[in-house]
Design a protein around this motif. Structure first.
Motif, PDB file in Angstrom:
ATOM      1  N   PRO A 215       0.797  -1.225   0.000  1.00 13.49           N
ATOM      2  CA  PRO A 215       0.000   0.000   0.000  1.00 13.49           C
ATOM      3  C   PRO A 215       0.831   1.277   0.000  1.00 13.49           C
ATOM      4  O   PRO A 215       0.412   2.293  -0.537  1.00 13.49           O
ATOM      5  CB  PRO A 215      -0.850  -0.109   1.261  1.00 13.49           C
ATOM      6  CG  PRO A 215      -0.286  -1.204   2.070  1.00 13.49           C
ATOM      7  CD  PRO A 215       0.534  -2.060   1.168  1.00 13.49           C
ATOM      8  N   GLU A 216       2.022   1.203   0.556  1.00 15.41           N
ATOM      9  CA  GLU A 216       2.881   2.386   0.611  1.00 15.41           C
ATOM     10  C   GLU A 216       3.287   2.883  -0.772  1.00 15.41           C
ATOM     11  O   GLU A 216       3.654   4.046  -0.932  1.00 15.41           O
ATOM     12  CB  GLU A 216       4.127   2.098   1.460  1.00 15.41           C
ATOM     13  CG  GLU A 216       3.843   1.844   2.914  1.00 15.41           C
ATOM     14  CD  GLU A 216       3.352   0.423   3.216  1.00 15.41           C
ATOM     15  OE1 GLU A 216       2.929   0.196   4.353  1.00 15.41           O
ATOM     16  OE2 GLU A 216       3.369  -0.447   2.313  1.00 15.41           O
ATOM     17  N   GLU A 217       3.209   2.005  -1.785  1.00 17.65           N
ATOM     18  CA  GLU A 217       3.557   2.415  -3.147  1.00 17.65           C
ATOM     19  C   GLU A 217       2.663   3.560  -3.630  1.00 17.65           C
ATOM     20  O   GLU A 217       3.105   4.405  -4.405  1.00 17.65           O
ATOM     21  CB  GLU A 217       3.439   1.238  -4.109  1.00 17.65           C
ATOM     22  CG  GLU A 217       4.471   0.151  -3.864  1.00 17.65           C
ATOM     23  CD  GLU A 217       4.288  -1.024  -4.785  1.00 17.65           C
ATOM     24  OE1 GLU A 217       4.809  -0.965  -5.913  1.00 17.65           O
ATOM     25  OE2 GLU A 217       3.623  -2.005  -4.390  1.00 17.65           O
ATOM     26  N   TRP A 218       1.404   3.583  -3.189  1.00 17.86           N
ATOM     27  CA  TRP A 218       0.484   4.655  -3.590  1.00 17.86           C
ATOM     28  C   TRP A 218       0.870   5.986  -2.944  1.00 17.86           C
ATOM     29  O   TRP A 218       0.529   7.050  -3.441  1.00 17.86           O
ATOM     30  CB  TRP A 218      -0.946   4.314  -3.188  1.00 17.86           C
ATOM     31  CG  TRP A 218      -1.517   3.156  -3.918  1.00 17.86           C
ATOM     32  CD1 TRP A 218      -1.734   1.899  -3.414  1.00 17.86           C
ATOM     33  CD2 TRP A 218      -1.972   3.109  -5.261  1.00 17.86           C
ATOM     34  NE1 TRP A 218      -2.288   1.087  -4.369  1.00 17.86           N
ATOM     35  CE2 TRP A 218      -2.449   1.807  -5.520  1.00 17.86           C
ATOM     36  CE3 TRP A 218      -2.015   4.044  -6.299  1.00 17.86           C
ATOM     37  CZ2 TRP A 218      -2.972   1.425  -6.749  1.00 17.86           C
ATOM     38  CZ3 TRP A 218      -2.541   3.657  -7.523  1.00 17.86           C
ATOM     39  CH2 TRP A 218      -3.012   2.365  -7.735  1.00 17.86           C
TER      40      TRP A 218
ATOM     41  N   ILE B 197      -2.515  11.272  -2.415  1.00 22.94           N
ATOM     42  CA  ILE B 197      -3.063  12.351  -1.588  1.00 22.94           C
ATOM     43  C   ILE B 197      -3.005  13.677  -2.339  1.00 22.94           C
ATOM     44  O   ILE B 197      -4.004  14.405  -2.408  1.00 22.94           O
ATOM     45  CB  ILE B 197      -2.310  12.445  -0.246  1.00 22.94           C
ATOM     46  CG1 ILE B 197      -2.481  11.138   0.548  1.00 22.94           C
ATOM     47  CG2 ILE B 197      -2.802  13.639   0.567  1.00 22.94           C
ATOM     48  CD1 ILE B 197      -1.566  11.019   1.736  1.00 22.94           C
ATOM     49  N   SER B 198      -1.859  13.995  -2.920  1.00 21.36           N
ATOM     50  CA  SER B 198      -1.749  15.268  -3.642  1.00 21.36           C
ATOM     51  C   SER B 198      -2.622  15.275  -4.894  1.00 21.36           C
ATOM     52  O   SER B 198      -3.212  16.302  -5.238  1.00 21.36           O
ATOM     53  CB  SER B 198      -0.292  15.588  -3.983  1.00 21.36           C
ATOM     54  OG  SER B 198       0.308  14.552  -4.718  1.00 21.36           O
ATOM     55  N   VAL B 199      -2.748  14.139  -5.566  1.00 23.08           N
ATOM     56  CA  VAL B 199      -3.620  14.059  -6.746  1.00 23.08           C
ATOM     57  C   VAL B 199      -5.076  14.249  -6.328  1.00 23.08           C
ATOM     58  O   VAL B 199      -5.830  15.011  -6.947  1.00 23.08           O
ATOM     59  CB  VAL B 199      -3.418  12.731  -7.501  1.00 23.08           C
ATOM     60  CG1 VAL B 199      -4.488  12.539  -8.566  1.00 23.08           C
ATOM     61  CG2 VAL B 199      -2.032  12.675  -8.120  1.00 23.08           C
ATOM     62  N   LEU B 200      -5.496  13.575  -5.261  1.00 22.27           N
ATOM     63  CA  LEU B 200      -6.878  13.718  -4.784  1.00 22.27           C
ATOM     64  C   LEU B 200      -7.167  15.161  -4.371  1.00 22.27           C
ATOM     65  O   LEU B 200      -8.197  15.721  -4.751  1.00 22.27           O
ATOM     66  CB  LEU B 200      -7.159  12.772  -3.618  1.00 22.27           C
ATOM     67  CG  LEU B 200      -8.563  12.861  -3.025  1.00 22.27           C
ATOM     68  CD1 LEU B 200      -9.630  12.541  -4.059  1.00 22.27           C
ATOM     69  CD2 LEU B 200      -8.689  11.946  -1.818  1.00 22.27           C
TER      70      LEU B 200
END
Length: 183
Positions: free
Chosen positions: A40-43, A58-61
């Motif tokens: 999950p850390e890859e995201w 997070i920055s994309v969202l």
């Protein structure tokens, strides 16, 4: 906010974890999107590869919300690989889990039962995710797995995305072609 949920999975037979990621400015519960990728850390790693240009989910969202393209969402990021990233099981059941170099986080590989009976109920119990249909997306094997899970559980998922998904097993074609859910 990033919430790490660690627990012993009775189904997998090992301790495992998942992350729930929410934008800081919004109050839960939020709509949930399961994102599948080995670790999950890859995201969250903005330098995972050169194409990210210093961005992560997070920055994309945050960018999509600020531009009005998207409503606030909570991401559910399950662990679907072992610690050494030498074994990946994002759907189905491992035919020979004893072939894994090591089985941390994925145990015996009974991923479908794990998703249905432990992961999703545990997510909903946190109060961070709205109790309604979820979305599921993934990258690579996670992309193929997201389609597999969406077809397997149309009652649970309202949308599905697959990014670089590779369908490697003929059983998937059988599932799509002969599933009674689609006749």
């Amino acid at each position: 906010m990033i919430e790490k949920i660690t627990f012993y999975s009775k189904i997998l037979g090992v301790e495992t974890y998942f992350l729930i990621v929410l934008p800081d400015a919004y109050k839960p519960p939020l709509l949930g999107v399961i994102l599948l990728r080995g670790a999950p850390e890859e995201w969250l790693n903005a330098s995972e590869d050169h194409t990210r240009a210093g961005r992560n989910i997070i920055s994309v969202l945050d960018d999509l919300i600020s531009k009005g393209y998207c409503q606030p969402l909570a991401f559910i990021l399950p662990r679907t690989s072992n610690n050494t990233l030498s074994g990946f099981i994002s759907h189905g059941e491992a035919i020979r889990p004893d072939f894994l170099e090591e089985n941390s986080f994925i145990g015996n590989g009974k991923i479908d039962r794990f998703f249905d009976d432990e992961l999703l109920p545990t997510c909903l119990k946190t109060g961070l995710i709205r109790e309604q249909k979820l979305a599921i997306d993934g990258f690579s094997l996670g992309g193929a797995s997201s389609v597999y899970h969406a077809i397997r559980r149309p009652d649970l998922f309202s949308s599905c995305g697959s990014f670089d998904g590779a369908f490697l097993k003929y059983e998937f074609v059988y599932l799509v072609k002969y599933s009674t859910k689609f006749t």
